[in-house]
Design a protein around this motif. Structure first.
Motif, PDB file in Angstrom:
ATOM      1  N   PHE A  31       0.839  -1.201   0.000  1.00 48.72           N
ATOM      2  CA  PHE A  31       0.000   0.000   0.000  1.00 48.72           C
ATOM      3  C   PHE A  31       0.875   1.252   0.000  1.00 48.72           C
ATOM      4  O   PHE A  31       0.597   2.213  -0.723  1.00 48.72           O
ATOM      5  N   GLU A  32       1.945   1.244   0.798  1.00 50.31           N
ATOM      6  CA  GLU A  32       2.848   2.397   0.839  1.00 50.31           C
ATOM      7  C   GLU A  32       3.553   2.582  -0.502  1.00 50.31           C
ATOM      8  O   GLU A  32       3.752   3.715  -0.955  1.00 50.31           O
ATOM      9  N   VAL A  33       3.941   1.490  -1.145  1.00 54.04           N
ATOM     10  CA  VAL A  33       4.546   1.578  -2.484  1.00 54.04           C
ATOM     11  C   VAL A  33       3.577   2.253  -3.456  1.00 54.04           C
ATOM     12  O   VAL A  33       3.963   3.149  -4.214  1.00 54.04           O
ATOM     13  N   MET A  34       2.321   1.846  -3.419  1.00 56.27           N
ATOM     14  CA  MET A  34       1.323   2.453  -4.311  1.00 56.27           C
ATOM     15  C   MET A  34       1.070   3.907  -3.951  1.00 56.27           C
ATOM     16  O   MET A  34       0.885   4.761  -4.835  1.00 56.27           O
ATOM     17  N   HIS A  35       1.081   4.209  -2.651  1.00 53.24           N
ATOM     18  CA  HIS A  35       0.899   5.594  -2.208  1.00 53.24           C
ATOM     19  C   HIS A  35       2.014   6.484  -2.746  1.00 53.24           C
ATOM     20  O   HIS A  35       1.751   7.595  -3.234  1.00 53.24           O
ATOM     21  N   LEU A  36       3.253   6.010  -2.677  1.00 51.94           N
ATOM     22  CA  LEU A  36       4.376   6.797  -3.186  1.00 51.94           C
ATOM     23  C   LEU A  36       4.269   6.999  -4.695  1.00 51.94           C
ATOM     24  O   LEU A  36       4.543   8.096  -5.197  1.00 51.94           O
ATOM     25  N   MET A  37       3.858   5.970  -5.412  1.00 54.93           N
ATOM     26  CA  MET A  37       3.687   6.105  -6.862  1.00 54.93           C
ATOM     27  C   MET A  37       2.600   7.128  -7.181  1.00 54.93           C
ATOM     28  O   MET A  37       2.736   7.927  -8.114  1.00 54.93           O
ATOM     29  N   SER A  38       1.539   7.115  -6.395  1.00 51.74           N
ATOM     30  CA  SER A  38       0.458   8.083  -6.588  1.00 51.74           C
ATOM     31  C   SER A  38       0.927   9.503  -6.310  1.00 51.74           C
ATOM     32  O   SER A  38       0.595  10.447  -7.037  1.00 51.74           O
ATOM     33  N   GLU A  39       1.737   9.670  -5.248  1.00 49.87           N
ATOM     34  CA  GLU A  39       2.264  10.991  -4.911  1.00 49.87           C
ATOM     35  C   GLU A  39       3.165  11.524  -6.024  1.00 49.87           C
ATOM     36  O   GLU A  39       3.120  12.710  -6.362  1.00 49.87           O
ATOM     37  N   ILE A  40       3.989  10.653  -6.580  1.00 47.50           N
ATOM     38  CA  ILE A  40       4.887  11.073  -7.658  1.00 47.50           C
ATOM     39  C   ILE A  40       4.092  11.454  -8.900  1.00 47.50           C
ATOM     40  O   ILE A  40       4.401  12.446  -9.570  1.00 47.50           O
ATOM     41  N   MET A  41       3.049  10.702  -9.199  1.00 44.24           N
ATOM     42  CA  MET A  41       2.198  11.039 -10.343  1.00 44.24           C
ATOM     43  C   MET A  41       1.530  12.392 -10.134  1.00 44.24           C
ATOM     44  O   MET A  41       1.480  13.233 -11.046  1.00 44.24           O
ATOM     45  N   ALA A  42       1.047  12.636  -8.912  1.00 44.75           N
ATOM     46  CA  ALA A  42       0.397  13.917  -8.619  1.00 44.75           C
ATOM     47  C   ALA A  42       1.394  15.064  -8.754  1.00 44.75           C
ATOM     48  O   ALA A  42       1.057  16.130  -9.287  1.00 44.75           O
ATOM     49  N   HIS A  43       2.634  14.851  -8.302  1.00 41.12           N
ATOM     50  CA  HIS A  43       3.657  15.892  -8.428  1.00 41.12           C
ATOM     51  C   HIS A  43       3.964  16.176  -9.895  1.00 41.12           C
ATOM     52  O   HIS A  43       4.086  17.342 -10.305  1.00 41.12           O
ATOM     53  N   THR A  44       4.084  15.128 -10.696  1.00 41.78           N
ATOM     54  CA  THR A  44       4.386  15.312 -12.120  1.00 41.78           C
ATOM     55  C   THR A  44       3.280  16.086 -12.815  1.00 41.78           C
ATOM     56  O   THR A  44       3.550  16.984 -13.631  1.00 41.78           O
ATOM     57  N   ILE A  45       2.034  15.778 -12.482  1.00 44.47           N
ATOM     58  CA  ILE A  45       0.904  16.507 -13.058  1.00 44.47           C
ATOM     59  C   ILE A  45       0.935  17.960 -12.611  1.00 44.47           C
ATOM     60  O   ILE A  45       0.676  18.880 -13.395  1.00 44.47           O
TER      61      ILE A  45
END
Length: 213
Positions: free
Chosen positions: A141-155
Motif C-alpha cells: 500500500f505504501e509503495v502504491m501511495h508513493l507512486m500516486s504521490e509522484i504522479m500527482a507531483h508530475t501533473i
C-alpha cells in the motif's frame, strides 16, 4: 558510504530500534516480527550526495531512512535529471516494483544530506514479507501511495504555475522547506533558484500576515 554495522552490534542500537519502530511501514510490526527482521538489517552512514542505488541497476535493496533526507531522481540519456520525491526520516525508499517486474531500477536513490539508513537486499525483504502477509499488505500500500504521490507531483508541474507549485509544496511538505538545499528544491519544482527564493519570501510574508490577523 561509510561504516556498515548490524543493528545489534551498533553502539546506538537502542536508538536505532526506537527509530525503526517509528518507521512508516515497520511501526505496524509485532515485536516478534521485528526481532526476526533485525538480524537482516545493516545500518549505513552515508555522506551527502551518495548514490544508494543507480538508475539501471539490477541488484536492489530496501531502505528505511533513520536520519537525513533522500531523493529519488531519474535522468535521461543526455544527463538531464528530474527529482521525483524527497524522503525524510521515518520514511522508506525502494525499487520493489521494478524488482518484482524483473526490470532495472528506473531511478536513482541518493542522499540530499548526510544520512543514516537501515537496509537489506530486496530478495531478503520480499521473502520476509511472504512470511508476514499483513506487513506485506501495508508495505505494498505504501509503495502504491508513493507512486500516486509522484504522479500527482508530475501533473502539478504541468498544471500549476510557479506560485501554485511552491504553495502546494509548502502545504504538503513544509517541514522540508528549510532543510532541502534551495538548488535541489528549485529543481524539484522546475523553477530557477532565483524564482524559488522570491516566491519563498512572498509565501513566508503572507504566512506571517495571516498568523498575525
Amino acid at each position: 558510504m561509510r561504516s556498515i554495522t548490524l543493528v545489534a552490534n551498533h553502539p546506538e542500537s537502542a536508538r536505532l530500534r526506537a527509530q525503526l519502530s517509528e518507521n512508516v511501514v515497520l511501526k505496524q510490526m509485532k515485536p516478534s516480527a521485528m526481532a526476526e527482521l533485525e538480524p537482516l538489517l545493516s545500518v549505513v552512514d552515508c555522506h551527502k550526495g551518495e548514490c544508494l542505488i543507480r538508475q539501471g541497476a539490477l541488484d536492489m535493496e530496501q531502505y528505511f531512512l533513520l536520519d537525513g533526507i533522500l531523493k529519488r531522481v531519474v535522468a535521461n540519456k543526455q544527463g538531464r535529471e528530474m527529482i521525483l520525491r524527497f524522503a525524510d526520516a521515518g520514511a522508506m525508499e525502494t525499487s520493489y516494483a521494478a524488482w518484482r517486474l524483473n526490470t532495472p531500477a528506473p531511478y536513482s536513490i541518493m542522499t540530499v544530506t548526510k544520512a543514516r539508513v537501515a537496509k537489506l537486499p530486496l530478495p531478503q525483504w520480499a521473502a520476509f514479507l511472504d512470511r508476514h502477509p499483513d506487513l506485506k499488505q501495508v508495505f505494498e500500500f505504501e509503495v502504491m501511495h508513493l507512486m500516486s504521490e509522484i504522479m500527482a507531483h508530475t501533473i502539478t508541474l504541468h498544471l500549476l504555475d510557479a506560485p501554485g507549485r511552491v504553495l502546494r509544496f509548502m502545504r504538503k511538505h513544509g517541514e522540508l522547506a528549510d532543510r532541502v538545499p534551495q538548488k535541489e528544491l528549485a529543481s524539484y519544482l522546475n523553477l530557477s533558484a532565483e524564482t524559488l527564493s522570491r516566491l519563498g519570501r512572498a509565501h513566508r510574508a503572507h504566512a506571517g500576515e495571516t498568523s498575525s490577523d
